[in-house]
Design a protein around this motif. Structure first.
Motif, short mmCIF file in Angstrom:
data_model
loop_
_atom_site.label_atom_id
_atom_site.label_comp_id
_atom_site.label_asym_id
_atom_site.label_seq_id
_atom_site.Cartn_x
_atom_site.Cartn_y
_atom_site.Cartn_z
N GLY A 91 -4.05 -0.37 6.47
CA GLY A 91 -3.00 0.63 6.39
C GLY A 91 -2.45 1.05 7.73
O GLY A 91 -1.44 1.74 7.80
N HIS A 92 -3.11 0.67 8.81
CA HIS A 92 -2.65 1.00 10.15
C HIS A 92 -2.01 -0.20 10.84
O HIS A 92 -0.97 -0.07 11.47
N THR A 93 -2.68 -1.36 10.76
CA THR A 93 -2.14 -2.54 11.42
C THR A 93 -1.78 -3.66 10.46
O THR A 93 -1.23 -4.67 10.86
N PHE A 94 -2.14 -3.51 9.20
CA PHE A 94 -1.76 -4.50 8.19
C PHE A 94 -1.66 -3.83 6.83
O PHE A 94 -2.18 -2.73 6.63
N LEU A 95 -0.98 -4.50 5.91
CA LEU A 95 -0.81 -3.99 4.56
C LEU A 95 -0.44 -5.13 3.63
O LEU A 95 0.23 -6.07 4.03
N PRO A 96 -0.87 -5.07 2.39
CA PRO A 96 -0.39 -6.02 1.40
C PRO A 96 0.74 -5.38 0.58
O PRO A 96 0.81 -4.16 0.43
N VAL A 97 1.61 -6.22 0.07
CA VAL A 97 2.67 -5.78 -0.84
C VAL A 97 2.58 -6.67 -2.07
O VAL A 97 2.57 -7.90 -1.94
N ASP A 98 2.52 -6.07 -3.24
CA ASP A 98 2.41 -6.88 -4.45
C ASP A 98 3.79 -7.34 -4.91
O ASP A 98 4.81 -6.96 -4.33
N PRO A 99 3.87 -8.18 -5.94
CA PRO A 99 5.16 -8.70 -6.41
C PRO A 99 6.13 -7.64 -6.93
O PRO A 99 7.30 -7.92 -7.11
N HIS A 100 5.64 -6.43 -7.15
CA HIS A 100 6.48 -5.34 -7.64
C HIS A 100 6.94 -4.43 -6.50
O HIS A 100 7.41 -3.33 -6.74
N ALA A 101 6.77 -4.88 -5.26
CA ALA A 101 7.18 -4.16 -4.05
C ALA A 101 6.38 -2.88 -3.85
O ALA A 101 6.88 -1.90 -3.31
N LEU A 102 5.11 -2.89 -4.28
CA LEU A 102 4.22 -1.76 -4.07
C LEU A 102 3.30 -2.08 -2.91
O LEU A 102 2.52 -3.04 -2.97
N ALA A 103 3.38 -1.31 -1.85
CA ALA A 103 2.55 -1.51 -0.66
C ALA A 103 1.32 -0.62 -0.76
O ALA A 103 1.37 0.51 -1.23
N SER A 104 0.19 -1.14 -0.29
CA SER A 104 -1.05 -0.38 -0.27
C SER A 104 -1.78 -0.67 1.03
O SER A 104 -1.35 -1.50 1.82
N ILE A 105 -2.90 0.02 1.25
CA ILE A 105 -3.60 -0.15 2.52
C ILE A 105 -4.30 -1.49 2.61
O ILE A 105 -4.45 -2.05 3.68
N CYS A 106 -4.78 -2.00 1.47
CA CYS A 106 -5.48 -3.29 1.44
C CYS A 106 -5.55 -3.76 0.00
O CYS A 106 -5.13 -3.05 -0.91
N LYS A 107 -6.14 -4.93 -0.21
CA LYS A 107 -6.22 -5.47 -1.56
C LYS A 107 -7.18 -4.68 -2.44
O LYS A 107 -7.09 -4.73 -3.65
N VAL A 108 -8.07 -3.91 -1.84
CA VAL A 108 -9.03 -3.10 -2.60
C VAL A 108 -8.53 -1.67 -2.76
O VAL A 108 -8.57 -1.11 -3.85
N GLY A 109 -8.06 -1.07 -1.70
CA GLY A 109 -7.60 0.32 -1.72
C GLY A 109 -6.17 0.43 -2.21
O GLY A 109 -5.25 0.57 -1.42
N ARG A 110 -5.99 0.38 -3.52
CA ARG A 110 -4.65 0.42 -4.11
C ARG A 110 -4.41 1.69 -4.92
O ARG A 110 -3.50 1.74 -5.73
N ASP A 111 -5.21 2.71 -4.69
CA ASP A 111 -5.08 3.92 -5.48
C ASP A 111 -3.77 4.65 -5.22
O ASP A 111 -3.20 5.25 -6.12
N GLU A 112 -3.33 4.64 -4.00
CA GLU A 112 -2.03 5.23 -3.66
C GLU A 112 -1.16 4.11 -3.12
O GLU A 112 -1.53 3.45 -2.15
N GLN A 113 -0.02 3.90 -3.75
CA GLN A 113 0.87 2.84 -3.31
C GLN A 113 2.24 3.41 -2.96
O GLN A 113 2.64 4.45 -3.47
#
Length: 121
Positions: A32-54
């Motif tokens: 969440g500070h130096t990298f982030l994933p974005v899913d196919p629905h354009a929802l960004a989260s801190i990592c692939k595990v921490g997706r509680d807040e997007q």
């Protein structure tokens, strides 16, 4: 994935007692500070595990990403089943991963020092 992708209780090889190894204590990460994933629905989260807040990039745009660092810091706090843990500095997993293990009702010894022999609080 570990625990299972749908939080099921079935055991994966990485969760089987025969395959458990002692991990080094978790020292933090830059999720969440130096990298982030974005899913196919354009929802960004801190990592692939921490997706509680997007962050919805379609509605908030790239400016919404400025909130990601604070979300990461909040998700890494020892909360829920880990609140007040006296062994937290020896914990081998991040809080978002520990939460997934707890939700999957995984064996305590697969992710927590309290489940290991010789771990006094």
């Amino acid at each position: 994935m570990s625990p299972t992708i749908d939080d099921g209780a079935e055991s994966l090889t990485s969760q089987s007692v025969e395959h458990l190894t002692t991990r080094e204590p978790f020292k933090g990460c830059n999720a969440g500070h130096t990298f982030l994933p974005v899913d196919p629905h354009a929802l960004a989260s801190i990592c692939k595990v921490g997706r509680d807040e997007q962050i919805n990039l379609m509605t908030e745009g790239a400016r919404g990403l400025s909130r990601l660092g604070a979300i990461a810091d909040r998700l890494m706090l020892r909360t829920g089943g880990c609140t007040g843990c006296l062994l937290s500095e020896k914990c081998s997993v991040c809080r978002p991963l520990a939460q997934r293990y707890q939700e999957a009702k995984a064996l305590l010894r697969s992710y927590c020092r309290h489940g290991q022999k010789g771990s006094a609080a």
